[in-house]
Write a protein that holds these residues in place. Structure first.
Motif, PDB file in Angstrom:
ATOM      1  N   ASP A   1     120.918  79.249  46.052  1.00  0.00           N
ATOM      2  CA  ASP A   1     119.581  79.784  46.339  1.00  0.00           C
ATOM      3  C   ASP A   1     119.255  80.972  45.450  1.00  0.00           C
ATOM      4  O   ASP A   1     118.131  81.123  44.973  1.00  0.00           O
ATOM      5  CB  ASP A   1     119.476  80.222  47.804  1.00  0.00           C
ATOM      6  N   VAL A   2     120.231  81.839  45.234  1.00  0.00           N
ATOM      7  CA  VAL A   2     119.999  83.036  44.424  1.00  0.00           C
ATOM      8  C   VAL A   2     119.792  82.655  42.959  1.00  0.00           C
ATOM      9  O   VAL A   2     118.912  83.204  42.284  1.00  0.00           O
ATOM     10  CB  VAL A   2     121.146  84.056  44.598  1.00  0.00           C
ATOM     11  N   VAL A   3     120.548  81.702  42.471  1.00  0.00           N
ATOM     12  CA  VAL A   3     120.348  81.224  41.094  1.00  0.00           C
ATOM     13  C   VAL A   3     118.955  80.622  40.945  1.00  0.00           C
ATOM     14  O   VAL A   3     118.250  80.906  39.975  1.00  0.00           O
ATOM     15  CB  VAL A   3     121.443  80.208  40.693  1.00  0.00           C
ATOM     16  N   ARG A   4     118.544  79.808  41.908  1.00  0.00           N
ATOM     17  CA  ARG A   4     117.210  79.215  41.855  1.00  0.00           C
ATOM     18  C   ARG A   4     116.128  80.304  41.829  1.00  0.00           C
ATOM     19  O   ARG A   4     115.175  80.239  41.058  1.00  0.00           O
ATOM     20  CB  ARG A   4     117.005  78.280  43.053  1.00  0.00           C
ATOM     21  N   GLU A   5     116.290  81.344  42.648  1.00  0.00           N
ATOM     22  CA  GLU A   5     115.324  82.443  42.672  1.00  0.00           C
ATOM     23  C   GLU A   5     115.337  83.213  41.348  1.00  0.00           C
ATOM     24  O   GLU A   5     114.284  83.604  40.839  1.00  0.00           O
ATOM     25  CB  GLU A   5     115.626  83.379  43.848  1.00  0.00           C
ATOM     26  N   ALA A   6     116.510  83.417  40.777  1.00  0.00           N
ATOM     27  CA  ALA A   6     116.601  84.103  39.481  1.00  0.00           C
ATOM     28  C   ALA A   6     115.856  83.320  38.407  1.00  0.00           C
ATOM     29  O   ALA A   6     115.109  83.906  37.606  1.00  0.00           O
ATOM     30  CB  ALA A   6     118.066  84.290  39.083  1.00  0.00           C
TER      31      ALA A   6
ATOM     32  N   ARG B   1     113.405  81.268  38.874  1.00  0.00           N
ATOM     33  CA  ARG B   1     111.971  81.368  39.171  1.00  0.00           C
ATOM     34  C   ARG B   1     111.406  82.693  38.653  1.00  0.00           C
ATOM     35  O   ARG B   1     110.304  82.743  38.123  1.00  0.00           O
ATOM     36  CB  ARG B   1     111.738  81.252  40.676  1.00  0.00           C
ATOM     37  N   LEU B   2     112.194  83.756  38.776  1.00  0.00           N
ATOM     38  CA  LEU B   2     111.769  85.078  38.319  1.00  0.00           C
ATOM     39  C   LEU B   2     112.036  85.303  36.827  1.00  0.00           C
ATOM     40  O   LEU B   2     111.765  86.380  36.305  1.00  0.00           O
ATOM     41  CB  LEU B   2     112.474  86.171  39.134  1.00  0.00           C
ATOM     42  N   ARG B   3     112.582  84.291  36.173  1.00  0.00           N
ATOM     43  CA  ARG B   3     112.906  84.355  34.739  1.00  0.00           C
ATOM     44  C   ARG B   3     113.958  85.412  34.406  1.00  0.00           C
ATOM     45  O   ARG B   3     113.897  86.078  33.380  1.00  0.00           O
ATOM     46  CB  ARG B   3     111.654  84.536  33.902  1.00  0.00           C
ATOM     47  N   VAL B   4     114.920  85.540  35.305  1.00  0.00           N
ATOM     48  CA  VAL B   4     116.073  86.404  35.077  1.00  0.00           C
ATOM     49  C   VAL B   4     117.154  85.531  34.438  1.00  0.00           C
ATOM     50  O   VAL B   4     117.435  84.427  34.916  1.00  0.00           O
ATOM     51  CB  VAL B   4     116.587  87.010  36.409  1.00  0.00           C
ATOM     52  N   THR B   5     117.734  86.000  33.364  1.00  0.00           N
ATOM     53  CA  THR B   5     118.814  85.273  32.698  1.00  0.00           C
ATOM     54  C   THR B   5     119.979  85.089  33.672  1.00  0.00           C
ATOM     55  O   THR B   5     120.341  86.015  34.400  1.00  0.00           O
ATOM     56  CB  THR B   5     119.302  86.064  31.463  1.00  0.00           C
ATOM     57  N   VAL B   6     120.569  83.905  33.689  1.00  0.00           N
ATOM     58  CA  VAL B   6     121.689  83.607  34.580  1.00  0.00           C
ATOM     59  C   VAL B   6     122.933  83.311  33.751  1.00  0.00           C
ATOM     60  O   VAL B   6     122.898  82.466  32.852  1.00  0.00           O
ATOM     61  CB  VAL B   6     121.373  82.406  35.500  1.00  0.00           C
ATOM     62  N   LYS B   7     124.018  83.994  34.069  1.00  0.00           N
ATOM     63  CA  LYS B   7     125.316  83.746  33.459  1.00  0.00           C
ATOM     64  C   LYS B   7     126.236  83.236  34.567  1.00  0.00           C
ATOM     65  O   LYS B   7     126.619  83.985  35.467  1.00  0.00           O
ATOM     66  CB  LYS B   7     125.877  85.048  32.850  1.00  0.00           C
TER      67      LYS B   7
ATOM     68  N   GLU C   1     119.731  90.392  34.194  1.00  0.00           N
ATOM     69  CA  GLU C   1     120.639  89.245  34.189  1.00  0.00           C
ATOM     70  C   GLU C   1     121.271  89.111  35.561  1.00  0.00           C
ATOM     71  O   GLU C   1     121.464  90.102  36.267  1.00  0.00           O
ATOM     72  CB  GLU C   1     121.742  89.454  33.141  1.00  0.00           C
ATOM     73  N   LEU C   2     121.603  87.880  35.918  1.00  0.00           N
ATOM     74  CA  LEU C   2     122.359  87.591  37.129  1.00  0.00           C
ATOM     75  C   LEU C   2     123.684  86.972  36.737  1.00  0.00           C
ATOM     76  O   LEU C   2     123.710  85.973  36.013  1.00  0.00           O
ATOM     77  CB  LEU C   2     121.596  86.607  38.030  1.00  0.00           C
ATOM     78  N   VAL C   3     124.778  87.566  37.180  1.00  0.00           N
ATOM     79  CA  VAL C   3     126.092  86.938  37.061  1.00  0.00           C
ATOM     80  C   VAL C   3     126.291  86.138  38.347  1.00  0.00           C
ATOM     81  O   VAL C   3     126.290  86.702  39.444  1.00  0.00           O
ATOM     82  CB  VAL C   3     127.217  87.975  36.885  1.00  0.00           C
ATOM     83  N   ALA C   4     126.421  84.829  38.200  1.00  0.00           N
ATOM     84  CA  ALA C   4     126.592  83.939  39.346  1.00  0.00           C
ATOM     85  C   ALA C   4     128.012  83.390  39.339  1.00  0.00           C
ATOM     86  O   ALA C   4     128.361  82.578  38.483  1.00  0.00           O
ATOM     87  CB  ALA C   4     125.579  82.806  39.286  1.00  0.00           C
ATOM     88  N   VAL C   5     128.819  83.861  40.265  1.00  0.00           N
ATOM     89  CA  VAL C   5     130.166  83.334  40.444  1.00  0.00           C
ATOM     90  C   VAL C   5     129.985  82.140  41.385  1.00  0.00           C
ATOM     91  O   VAL C   5     129.976  82.271  42.599  1.00  0.00           O
ATOM     92  CB  VAL C   5     131.108  84.405  41.035  1.00  0.00           C
ATOM     93  N   TRP C   6     129.809  80.985  40.759  1.00  0.00           N
ATOM     94  CA  TRP C   6     129.294  79.824  41.480  1.00  0.00           C
ATOM     95  C   TRP C   6     129.912  78.546  40.947  1.00  0.00           C
ATOM     96  O   TRP C   6     129.968  78.318  39.738  1.00  0.00           O
ATOM     97  CB  TRP C   6     127.778  79.817  41.308  1.00  0.00           C
TER      98      TRP C   6
ATOM     99  N   ALA D   1     116.912  88.732  51.274  1.00  0.00           N
ATOM    100  CA  ALA D   1     116.043  89.845  50.860  1.00  0.00           C
ATOM    101  C   ALA D   1     116.797  90.793  49.933  1.00  0.00           C
ATOM    102  O   ALA D   1     116.237  91.293  48.946  1.00  0.00           O
ATOM    103  CB  ALA D   1     115.523  90.602  52.080  1.00  0.00           C
ATOM    104  N   ALA D   2     118.059  91.036  50.224  1.00  0.00           N
ATOM    105  CA  ALA D   2     118.876  91.900  49.356  1.00  0.00           C
ATOM    106  C   ALA D   2     119.035  91.261  47.978  1.00  0.00           C
ATOM    107  O   ALA D   2     118.941  91.945  46.951  1.00  0.00           O
ATOM    108  CB  ALA D   2     120.231  92.157  49.992  1.00  0.00           C
ATOM    109  N   SER D   3     119.253  89.963  47.942  1.00  0.00           N
ATOM    110  CA  SER D   3     119.367  89.270  46.655  1.00  0.00           C
ATOM    111  C   SER D   3     118.064  89.349  45.876  1.00  0.00           C
ATOM    112  O   SER D   3     118.069  89.602  44.668  1.00  0.00           O
ATOM    113  CB  SER D   3     119.752  87.802  46.872  1.00  0.00           C
ATOM    114  N   ARG D   4     116.949  89.153  46.547  1.00  0.00           N
ATOM    115  CA  ARG D   4     115.652  89.265  45.872  1.00  0.00           C
ATOM    116  C   ARG D   4     115.434  90.678  45.341  1.00  0.00           C
ATOM    117  O   ARG D   4     114.924  90.864  44.231  1.00  0.00           O
ATOM    118  CB  ARG D   4     114.525  88.879  46.818  1.00  0.00           C
ATOM    119  N   HIS D   5     115.813  91.674  46.138  1.00  0.00           N
ATOM    120  CA  HIS D   5     115.680  93.068  45.707  1.00  0.00           C
ATOM    121  C   HIS D   5     116.472  93.296  44.410  1.00  0.00           C
ATOM    122  O   HIS D   5     115.972  93.913  43.470  1.00  0.00           O
ATOM    123  CB  HIS D   5     116.180  94.008  46.810  1.00  0.00           C
ATOM    124  N   MET D   6     117.700  92.779  44.375  1.00  0.00           N
ATOM    125  CA  MET D   6     118.524  92.924  43.167  1.00  0.00           C
ATOM    126  C   MET D   6     117.876  92.222  41.982  1.00  0.00           C
ATOM    127  O   MET D   6     117.798  92.778  40.880  1.00  0.00           O
ATOM    128  CB  MET D   6     119.935  92.366  43.409  1.00  0.00           C
ATOM    129  N   LEU D   7     117.404  90.992  42.194  1.00  0.00           N
ATOM    130  CA  LEU D   7     116.831  90.209  41.099  1.00  0.00           C
ATOM    131  C   LEU D   7     115.575  90.842  40.530  1.00  0.00           C
ATOM    132  O   LEU D   7     115.323  90.753  39.323  1.00  0.00           O
ATOM    133  CB  LEU D   7     116.533  88.783  41.566  1.00  0.00           C
TER     134      LEU D   7
END
Length: 155
Positions: free
Chosen positions: A133-138, A140-146, A115-120, A104-110
């Motif tokens: 999971d957070v990258v997949r949600e980003a 889905r929400l069309r948030v740019t992922v780095k 943009e999402l910085v994914a240290v992954w 839920a916290a990750s969704r709130h941030m997204l």
């Protein structure tokens, strides 16, 4: 620009150093940076420090009322210091920091991020709410992922 973070918690010292450098390099290119983090150990804290180091502002999303209580005692000073430097703190209404609260916290941030910085390392999630999971949600929400994971870091 508002940038959220997700990433691995357990990072060895060499990997953490490589990631910290890569995060700072990326964030230094962003004007009017607002970093959004839950301040969990590992990637979230590296990101939060980098946001402040490059002159950005920090928003902290606290997943639950007991989030701080569940952190290792050795990390509390760092957690409190970063929390005190935030210009905004959002506290979610969960009692426990379980996977549901963390997701839920990750969704709130997204929902607030550009943009999402994914240290992954690119691997599937080990538990609900992991970086995959957070990258997949980003996405889905069309948030740019780095994605930041240095080539020389272990996967």
């Amino acid at each position: 620009m508002r940038v959220a973070v997700t990433g691995h918690r357990s990072l060895d010292e060499v990997t953490a150093s490589l990631i910290s450098h890569a995060i700072r390099k990326h964030l230094a290119t962003i004007d009017r940076l607002v970093g959004i983090s839950c301040l969990t150990e590992g990637a979230d804290r590296l990101f939060a420090r980098a946001v402040l180091d490059v002159g950005g502002r920090l928003v902290i999303v606290v997943p639950s009322a007991r989030h701080r209580d569940l952190l290792p005692v050795s990390s509390l000073y760092d957690y409190d210091a970063l929390l005190n430097r935030a210009f905004d703190v959002v506290r979610l209404r969960f009692d426990e920091s379980d996977p549901e609260a963390l997701l839920a916290a990750s969704r709130h941030m997204l929902e607030r991020a550009d943009e999402l910085v994914a240290v992954w390392n690119g691997r599937p999630a080990c538990r609900l709410g992991g970086p995959a999971d957070v990258v997949r949600e980003a996405l889905r929400l069309r948030v740019t992922v780095k994605v930041i994971w240095p080539a020389s870091a272990p996967s």
